[in-house]
Scaffold this active site. Structure first.
Site, PDB file in Angstrom:
ATOM      1  N   TYR A   1       0.840  -1.196   0.000  1.00  0.00           N
ATOM      2  CA  TYR A   1       0.000   0.000   0.000  1.00  0.00           C
ATOM      3  C   TYR A   1       0.876   1.248   0.000  1.00  0.00           C
ATOM      4  CZ  TYR A   1      -3.595  -3.341   1.382  1.00  0.00           C
ATOM      5  OH  TYR A   1      -4.439  -4.429   1.419  1.00  0.00           O
ATOM      6  N   SER A   2       0.516   2.205  -0.842  1.00  0.00           N
ATOM      7  CA  SER A   2       1.255   3.464  -0.902  1.00  0.00           C
ATOM      8  C   SER A   2       0.956   4.313   0.324  1.00  0.00           C
ATOM      9  CB  SER A   2       0.871   4.247  -2.163  1.00  0.00           C
ATOM     10  OG  SER A   2       1.280   3.562  -3.326  1.00  0.00           O
TER      11      SER A   2
ATOM     12  N   CYS B   1      -0.284   7.475 -11.044  1.00  0.00           N
ATOM     13  CA  CYS B   1      -0.545   6.369 -10.128  1.00  0.00           C
ATOM     14  C   CYS B   1      -2.015   5.965 -10.205  1.00  0.00           C
ATOM     15  CB  CYS B   1      -0.183   6.756  -8.687  1.00  0.00           C
ATOM     16  SG  CYS B   1      -0.205   5.370  -7.528  1.00  0.00           S
TER      17      CYS B   1
ATOM     18  N   GLU C   1       3.417   4.460 -11.709  1.00  0.00           N
ATOM     19  CA  GLU C   1       3.173   3.431 -10.689  1.00  0.00           C
ATOM     20  C   GLU C   1       1.741   2.964 -10.849  1.00  0.00           C
ATOM     21  OE1 GLU C   1       2.979   3.787  -6.019  1.00  0.00           O
ATOM     22  OE2 GLU C   1       5.074   3.603  -6.650  1.00  0.00           O
TER      23      GLU C   1
ATOM     24  N   TYR D   1      -1.103  -0.499 -11.481  1.00  0.00           N
ATOM     25  CA  TYR D   1      -1.280  -1.877 -11.008  1.00  0.00           C
ATOM     26  C   TYR D   1      -2.553  -2.465 -11.607  1.00  0.00           C
ATOM     27  CZ  TYR D   1      -3.716   1.298  -7.848  1.00  0.00           C
ATOM     28  OH  TYR D   1      -4.472   2.324  -7.354  1.00  0.00           O
TER      29      TYR D   1
END
Length: 436
Positions: free
Chosen positions: A224-225, A394, A434, A436
């Site tokens: 987790y960021s 992101c 970044e 996902y």
């Protein structure tokens, strides 16, 4: 030497260290990396040893190799079943397989060097003719602070650090996802007490959920960021915050309760969690006060953007900081699903320039972050020309190509040389992806 006895340098991923962040698969220019619900693995017959995936990996799990007879290279099926890396074959075992070890090792090393030298050319190609990952930086901006990484590792339970939950606040309305399932996003604060855990904006941590998976193995860490700045969610305290959306379906739309997200969203104040990390040494904000920052995100991809924005806000509040321009392009399906919607609207307009993009707002056309970028093409072109501007992207992987293509088109329409600008953004650590 026959194909049967040819020795290759096989790239493998350590399943004990990997936190399944998808960075390696997203950045691989030749599609050599794949995964299932358990492991990330490398296809030996596709990997060209270009090394593009090595430095972006936040844990170092990607940096593992095995000298193997080509005919006996570990298959994808074998790797997907690994809980630990197999031991390296000894020289005697390789010789027993018929490999002429000395000459074969030299041959493998030469092949690796040749592949690495041609990696940049290969990385610019993709099935669609455009590879957004080719422009993503793997180094931080020159003025970024030094990042501490892997202070607490995943290989043994005693290497984790225990944090205490001191806050768990829902930051979106609770609603129905596609009219069927509840969704919500939480802002969770973790305190580390007297244990050192230094972090920077843009870094992440791993959370290890309690219990075991369907195979009876301990759960692997979920990444987790960090959503808070370097001096803590509460300034001067050894704490940090996370932005976590409850996962209720898989990538194919099938109902599933995400192990990590539901565990985290259900935590109560006072609960203890096991943490590893911190991770990440490239997706870092510039420290130079005149740097401009363009942030492009969707959903919980807002976490590192919140951290950067809050650090700049605190510096500004000190009265001793004159910062560069801040721009935020923030996308969600609807305003109800956008985390921190209220607080963002309360930030001073002369502090940050915000563009929201909603793809499923009733009665309005779909608008994505790349559309918002194009709508602000004149402003973005100025930022692309400015060597003091850093771009951060992101969110979901599906947004990445559209965003980078929008930057390319904006540059070209403004008469700029995109390949020169894109190359500089990568080389100078100014375009970070970044997804996902």
């Amino acid at each position: 030497m026959s194909t049967e006895t040819t020795l290759i340098k096989q790239h493998v991923i350590d399943p004990e260290i990997c936190i399944r962040c998808n960075t390696c698969e997203a950045i691989c220019p030749v599609g050599a990396i794949t995964h299932d619900s358990l492991n990330y693995v490398v296809k030996a017959d596709v990997c060209n040893l270009c090394m593009d995936c090595i430095s972006p990996c936040p844990t170092g799990s990607i940096d593992n190799w095995r000298m193997m007879p080509k005919a006996k290279a570990y298959s994808i099926e074998e790797q997907l079943k690994w809980d630990v890396l197999p031991a390296e074959l000894s020289a005697e075992e390789l010789a027993a397989a018929g490999a002429e070890v000395g000459a074969a090792q030299e041959e493998a090393q030469a092949a690796a060097q040749a592949a690495a030298s041609s990696a940049s050319a290969a990385s610019t190609a993709s099935a669609s003719g455009f590879n957004s990952a080719a422009y993503g930086a793997t180094i931080p901006p020159w003025s970024a602070a030094h990042a501490y990484t892997n202070l607490y590792g995943p290989k043994a339970a005693e290497k984790t650090i225990t944090a205490t939950v001191t806050g768990n606040l829902r930051v979106t309305e609770v609603g129905k996802q596609d009219g069927q399932q509840d969704y919500d996003t939480h802002h969770i604060v973790l305190d580390f007490g007297s244990m050192p855990f230094p972090v920077l904006e843009g870094q992440s941590i791993g959370i290890i959920p309690p219990g075991v998976d369907a195979k009876g193995k301990p759960h692997h860490a979920r990444q987790y960021s960090i959503a808070s700045p370097r001096n803590g969610e509460r300034p001067g305290h050894n704490n940090l915050s996370l932005t976590i959306k409850r996962v209720l379906e898989d990538h194919d739309g099938q109902p599933v309760r995400g192990v990590g997200s539901n565990y985290m969203c259900d935590l109560q104040v006072g609960d203890k969690v096991q943490v590893i990390g911190p991770f990440g040494a490239s997706f870092l904000m510039p420290n130079h006060p005149k740097s401009n920052i363009v942030m492009i995100c969707t959903g919980t991809g807002s976490a590192p953007m919140r951290a950067m924005t809050e650090w700049r806000r605190r510096l500004r509040a000190s009265g001793k900081f004159e910062g560069g321009k801040l721009m935020l392009f923030f996308g969600a399906r609807t305003p109800a699903e956008l985390p921190y919607f209220g607080p963002l609207n309360n930030l001073p307009k002369d502090f940050i320039d915000i563009e929201f993009a909603f793809s499923r707002e009733v009665g309005k056309p779909k608008r994505y972050v790349q559309d918002a970028l194009r709508d602000r093409a004149a402003d973005i072109a100025l930022q692309l020309k400015d060597p003091n501007t850093c771009f951060y992207v992101c969110g979901l992987k599906s947004m990445e190509e559209g965003v980078v293509m929008a930057l390319r088109d904006i540059a070209q329409n403004a008469g700029l040389d995109w390949e020169a600008i894109g190359g500089a953004l990568k080389k100078e650590g100014r375009l970070h992806l970044e997804t996902y």
